[in-house]
Design a protein around this motif. Structure first.
Motif, PDB file in Angstrom:
ATOM      1  N   THR A 182       1.148  -1.535  -0.258  1.00 27.22           N
ATOM      2  CA  THR A 182       0.156   0.036  -0.079  1.00 27.22           C
ATOM      3  C   THR A 182       0.547   1.217  -0.029  1.00 27.22           C
ATOM      4  OG1 THR A 182      -1.597  -1.025   0.967  1.00 27.22           O
ATOM      5  CG2 THR A 182      -2.077   1.322   1.309  1.00 27.22           C
ATOM      6  N   LEU A 183       1.532   1.704   0.868  1.00 28.41           N
ATOM      7  CA  LEU A 183       2.691   2.438   0.632  1.00 28.41           C
ATOM      8  C   LEU A 183       3.689   3.291  -0.295  1.00 28.41           C
ATOM      9  CD1 LEU A 183       3.655   2.345   4.808  1.00 28.41           C
ATOM     10  CD2 LEU A 183       1.952   3.343   3.908  1.00 28.41           C
ATOM     11  N   GLY A 184       4.312   1.407  -1.210  1.00 33.45           N
ATOM     12  CA  GLY A 184       4.798   1.815  -1.588  1.00 33.45           C
ATOM     13  C   GLY A 184       4.438   2.163  -2.980  1.00 33.45           C
ATOM     14  N   CYS A 185       3.099   1.474  -3.322  1.00 35.76           N
ATOM     15  CA  CYS A 185       2.107   1.878  -4.507  1.00 35.76           C
ATOM     16  C   CYS A 185       1.320   3.321  -5.007  1.00 35.76           C
ATOM     17  CB  CYS A 185       1.434   0.544  -4.637  1.00 35.76           C
ATOM     18  SG  CYS A 185       1.420  -0.680  -5.479  1.00 35.76           S
ATOM     19  N   CYS A 186       1.788   3.585  -3.323  1.00 35.50           N
ATOM     20  CA  CYS A 186       1.060   5.179  -3.283  1.00 35.50           C
ATOM     21  C   CYS A 186       1.944   5.996  -3.263  1.00 35.50           C
ATOM     22  CB  CYS A 186       0.184   5.506  -1.366  1.00 35.50           C
ATOM     23  SG  CYS A 186      -1.548   4.950  -1.186  1.00 35.50           S
ATOM     24  N   ALA A 187       2.904   5.511  -2.575  1.00 36.55           N
ATOM     25  CA  ALA A 187       4.156   6.482  -3.046  1.00 36.55           C
ATOM     26  C   ALA A 187       5.073   6.380  -4.717  1.00 36.55           C
ATOM     27  CB  ALA A 187       5.783   5.430  -2.435  1.00 36.55           C
ATOM     28  N   VAL A 188       5.137   5.387  -5.149  1.00 35.79           N
ATOM     29  CA  VAL A 188       4.671   5.483  -7.009  1.00 35.79           C
ATOM     30  C   VAL A 188       3.809   6.785  -7.705  1.00 35.79           C
ATOM     31  CG1 VAL A 188       4.240   4.170  -9.105  1.00 35.79           C
ATOM     32  CG2 VAL A 188       5.170   3.080  -6.436  1.00 35.79           C
ATOM     33  N   ALA A 189       2.199   6.537  -7.308  1.00 39.80           N
ATOM     34  CA  ALA A 189       1.070   7.345  -8.091  1.00 39.80           C
ATOM     35  C   ALA A 189       1.047   8.667  -7.132  1.00 39.80           C
ATOM     36  CB  ALA A 189      -0.012   6.999  -6.708  1.00 39.80           C
ATOM     37  N   ILE A 190       2.246   9.106  -6.037  1.00 40.76           N
ATOM     38  CA  ILE A 190       2.974  10.555  -6.075  1.00 40.76           C
ATOM     39  C   ILE A 190       3.881  10.727  -6.554  1.00 40.76           C
ATOM     40  CG2 ILE A 190       3.396  11.702  -3.922  1.00 40.76           C
ATOM     41  CD1 ILE A 190       1.906  10.391  -1.834  1.00 40.76           C
ATOM     42  N   LEU A 191       4.728   9.690  -6.245  1.00 39.67           N
ATOM     43  CA  LEU A 191       5.889  10.415  -7.355  1.00 39.67           C
ATOM     44  C   LEU A 191       5.769  10.968  -8.462  1.00 39.67           C
ATOM     45  CD1 LEU A 191       8.062   8.435  -5.712  1.00 39.67           C
ATOM     46  CD2 LEU A 191       8.663  10.664  -6.077  1.00 39.67           C
ATOM     47  N   ARG A 192       4.765  10.152  -9.534  1.00 46.85           N
ATOM     48  CA  ARG A 192       4.000  10.587 -10.776  1.00 46.85           C
ATOM     49  C   ARG A 192       2.835  11.398 -10.767  1.00 46.85           C
ATOM     50  NH1 ARG A 192       6.448   9.783 -14.384  1.00 46.85           N
ATOM     51  NH2 ARG A 192       5.634   9.079 -15.967  1.00 46.85           N
ATOM     52  N   ALA A 193       2.275  11.627 -10.503  1.00 46.71           N
ATOM     53  CA  ALA A 193       2.088  13.103 -10.030  1.00 46.71           C
ATOM     54  C   ALA A 193       2.346  14.716 -10.132  1.00 46.71           C
ATOM     55  CB  ALA A 193       1.041  12.867  -9.046  1.00 46.71           C
ATOM     56  N   LEU A 194       3.399  14.208  -8.894  1.00 46.78           N
ATOM     57  CA  LEU A 194       3.724  15.459  -8.589  1.00 46.78           C
ATOM     58  C   LEU A 194       5.479  15.678  -9.392  1.00 46.78           C
ATOM     59  CD1 LEU A 194       3.644  16.299  -4.393  1.00 46.78           C
ATOM     60  CD2 LEU A 194       2.074  16.989  -6.814  1.00 46.78           C
ATOM     61  N   TYR A 195       6.426  15.218  -9.383  1.00 51.83           N
ATOM     62  CA  TYR A 195       7.731  14.727 -10.507  1.00 51.83           C
ATOM     63  C   TYR A 195       7.176  14.327 -11.567  1.00 51.83           C
ATOM     64  CZ  TYR A 195       8.022  16.097  -5.065  1.00 51.83           C
ATOM     65  OH  TYR A 195       8.344  16.387  -3.658  1.00 51.83           O
ATOM     66  N   PRO A 196       7.299  14.472 -12.576  1.00 56.13           N
ATOM     67  CA  PRO A 196       7.309  13.782 -13.689  1.00 56.13           C
ATOM     68  C   PRO A 196       8.287  13.520 -14.351  1.00 56.13           C
ATOM     69  CG  PRO A 196       6.035  15.911 -14.415  1.00 56.13           C
ATOM     70  CD  PRO A 196       6.121  15.617 -12.538  1.00 56.13           C
ATOM     71  N   ASP A 197       9.018  14.408 -14.082  1.00 50.48           N
ATOM     72  CA  ASP A 197      10.151  14.060 -14.489  1.00 50.48           C
ATOM     73  C   ASP A 197      11.162  12.968 -14.339  1.00 50.48           C
ATOM     74  OD1 ASP A 197      10.720  15.848 -12.501  1.00 50.48           O
ATOM     75  OD2 ASP A 197      12.134  16.865 -13.466  1.00 50.48           O
ATOM     76  N   VAL A 198      10.847  12.577 -13.362  1.00 45.25           N
ATOM     77  CA  VAL A 198      11.647  11.734 -12.246  1.00 45.25           C
ATOM     78  C   VAL A 198      10.717  10.035 -12.459  1.00 45.25           C
ATOM     79  CG1 VAL A 198      11.592  10.829  -9.596  1.00 45.25           C
ATOM     80  CG2 VAL A 198      11.750  13.480 -10.057  1.00 45.25           C
ATOM     81  N   GLU A 199      12.289   8.774 -13.134  1.00 46.01           N
ATOM     82  CA  GLU A 199      11.968   8.361 -12.854  1.00 46.01           C
ATOM     83  C   GLU A 199      12.021   7.524 -12.343  1.00 46.01           C
ATOM     84  OE1 GLU A 199      14.277   5.634 -16.525  1.00 46.01           O
ATOM     85  OE2 GLU A 199      15.498   7.769 -16.672  1.00 46.01           O
ATOM     86  N   VAL A 200      11.069   6.228 -12.086  1.00 44.36           N
ATOM     87  CA  VAL A 200      11.053   5.788 -10.924  1.00 44.36           C
ATOM     88  C   VAL A 200      10.809   4.153 -10.685  1.00 44.36           C
ATOM     89  CG1 VAL A 200       8.647   4.731  -9.194  1.00 44.36           C
ATOM     90  CG2 VAL A 200       8.172   7.570 -10.244  1.00 44.36           C
ATOM     91  N   GLY A 201      12.174   3.470 -10.233  1.00 48.49           N
ATOM     92  CA  GLY A 201      12.009   2.032 -10.057  1.00 48.49           C
ATOM     93  C   GLY A 201      11.607   1.742  -9.019  1.00 48.49           C
ATOM     94  N   VAL A 202      10.796   0.827  -8.825  1.00 50.11           N
ATOM     95  CA  VAL A 202      10.068   0.202  -7.396  1.00 50.11           C
ATOM     96  C   VAL A 202      10.853  -1.519  -7.507  1.00 50.11           C
ATOM     97  CG1 VAL A 202       7.623  -1.190  -6.658  1.00 50.11           C
ATOM     98  CG2 VAL A 202       8.120   1.240  -8.113  1.00 50.11           C
ATOM     99  N   VAL A 203      10.593  -2.008  -6.932  1.00 46.74           N
ATOM    100  CA  VAL A 203      10.988  -3.396  -5.608  1.00 46.74           C
ATOM    101  C   VAL A 203       9.908  -4.183  -4.988  1.00 46.74           C
ATOM    102  CG1 VAL A 203      12.472  -4.950  -4.417  1.00 46.74           C
ATOM    103  CG2 VAL A 203      13.409  -2.575  -5.174  1.00 46.74           C
ATOM    104  N   ALA A 204       9.387  -5.074  -5.936  1.00 44.59           N
ATOM    105  CA  ALA A 204       8.322  -5.714  -5.770  1.00 44.59           C
ATOM    106  C   ALA A 204       9.020  -6.934  -5.601  1.00 44.59           C
ATOM    107  CB  ALA A 204       7.018  -5.853  -7.065  1.00 44.59           C
ATOM    108  N   ARG A 205       8.273  -7.473  -4.836  1.00 41.73           N
ATOM    109  CA  ARG A 205       7.470  -8.787  -3.731  1.00 41.73           C
ATOM    110  C   ARG A 205       6.881 -10.011  -5.157  1.00 41.73           C
ATOM    111  NH1 ARG A 205       7.487 -10.642   2.065  1.00 41.73           N
ATOM    112  NH2 ARG A 205       8.323 -13.581   1.506  1.00 41.73           N
TER     113      ARG A 205
END
Length: 408
Positions: free
Chosen positions: A217-240
């Protein structure tokens, strides 16, 4: 009222023969569904709520599973709790009764809960410096009476939580939900605000790269926030788990990495971020690293060791996960002069130049169509099926669970 109460004698159930420690712990956890006194107005400006939908937070699950880490410790947070407890602080509810001094609400209002038992709800005046500044999760008065010790709803024996048919709340602890926002969206207000605090207090560099470690939950919320607020930032995610990886991609992650094997994770994340690997050890270090910030929503040995190996010199490791103490190789932490910072929930947050409560920001984001977290709600159970709810959390690889909630 019926309530799921933690800290009382449980109904005896057989311990399953399984290698899954969470399922074995669930059989022994001191919690059961029982009849409990209806909540009073804790102070004259409190109200009573009837929960409509209440999420199971990661910290709730860790408590129920006794999943607090590998190293025994003298955890000081026990002094900021009181028992028995009715857990549940991710709450969408209806207002059903008003104390004589409650303001700004009417019976029938649909609200989401800001769970912090800070100065205002405890009747402390003047407020402490943290509350005065809007840092409600750093309040100085979490042990101040007449309300029993507790940092938020569900951790105080008096301010019971949402795993029940009724719960109390201060009039400042609730925010009205617009009619167009469904319960299934409103229930994410609390975890979204947690991740909003972590990201905006420790923002990424313009045009940089960040890693979100964990896709719950927290990780996916963070992804949504990063993409909404910082569109020029590349986001990598570690998923289990596969379901988490799929949702992270759906929310806009640029790359999703498997959580194991660790060597493969380090090699792939370093190649993606531009980090140069050195060493013939089991887990090499990227130097210079290529990642500006890691938002660690797991905070276990593996996530900590991988993060400090991948971060840039003077990068930032944000500890947003609440797992217990562990032993890990932290030499890169000082060698690369990495900032390791804690992130504790939320309060009043500044987003795009606007200061307001994190939950208010979430409702604004939903109304503007900037985030849609509905796919994260994978399972909903009535209270009487509480064991089944925790079983699907204990077996996420098979169940596909991300956010599990109760509909009391």
């Amino acid at each position: 009222m019926r309530a799921l109460v933690f800290g009382i004698d449980p109904e005896p159930v057989p311990v399953p023969e399984t290698d899954n420690p969470l399922l074995r712990a669930l059989a022994r956890t001191p919690m059961r569904l029982t009849e409990w006194p209806d909540p009073p107005f804790l102070l004259p400006d409190w109200v009573v709520l009837r929960p409509r939908l209440t999420g199971i937070c990661g910290s709730d699950a860790k408590q129920v599973f006794f999943d607090w880490g590998e190293v025994g410790a003298d955890n000081p947070m026990i002094d900021f709790s009181s028992f028995p407890q009715i857990l549940g602080h991710e709450v969408v509810a209806d207002v059903v009764a008003l104390g004589p001094e409650a303001e700004g609400l009417t019976v029938g209002d649909r609200v989401v809960l800001n769970p912090w038992l800070s100065c205002g709800p405890r009747g402390v005046s003047p407020p402490c410096p943290s509350c005065e500044h809007g840092d409600l999760s750093l309040c100085w008065n979490f042990r101040t009476g007449p309300i029993a010790p507790g940092i938020h709803s569900g951790t105080s024996k008096d301010a019971t939580g949402g795993w029940a048919e009724l719960m109390p709340a201060h009039d400042s602890m609730v925010f009205k939900v617009p009619d167009v926002i469904a319960d299934e969206l409103a229930v994410f207000a609390d975890p979204f605000a947690v991740s909003l605090h972590a990201v905006t207090r420790h923002p990424p560099a313009p045009g940089g790269k960040v890693l979100v470690y964990g896709a719950g939950t927290l990780g996916c919320c963070a992804v949504a926030i990063l993409r909404a607020l910082y569109p020029d930032v590349e986001v990598g995610v570690v998923a289990r788990f596969p379901t988490q990886a799929e949702l992270a991609r759906r929310l806009g992650a640029h790359r999703v990495f498997a959580h194991e094997p660790l060597l493969g994770l380090v090699e792939e994340a370093a190649a993606w971020s531009g980090g140069v690997l050195h060493g013939r050890h089991a887990l090499p270090m990227a130097y210079p690293g290529g990642i500006d910030v890691v938002y660690d929503t797991v905070s276990k040995k593996d996530s900590l060791e991988v993060s400090v190996r991948l971060l840039k010199a003077r990068g930032t490791l944000v500890k947003a996960g609440v797992h217990g103490p562990t032993s890990w190789e932290w030499t890169p932490l000082y060698f690369k002069e990495i900032s390791w910072v804690g992130s504790n929930a939320f309060g009043v947050e500044e987003v795009e130049g606007v200061r307001k409560h994190g939950i208010e920001h979430y409702l604004d984001f939903v109304l503007a169509g900037r985030v849609d977290l509905r796919p994260m709600l994978t399972h909903v159970f009535p209270l009487q099926e509480w064991r089944r709810a925790f079983e699907v959390l204990a077996t996420q690889g098979e169940s596909g669970a991300i956010k599990v909630a109760f509909r009391p």
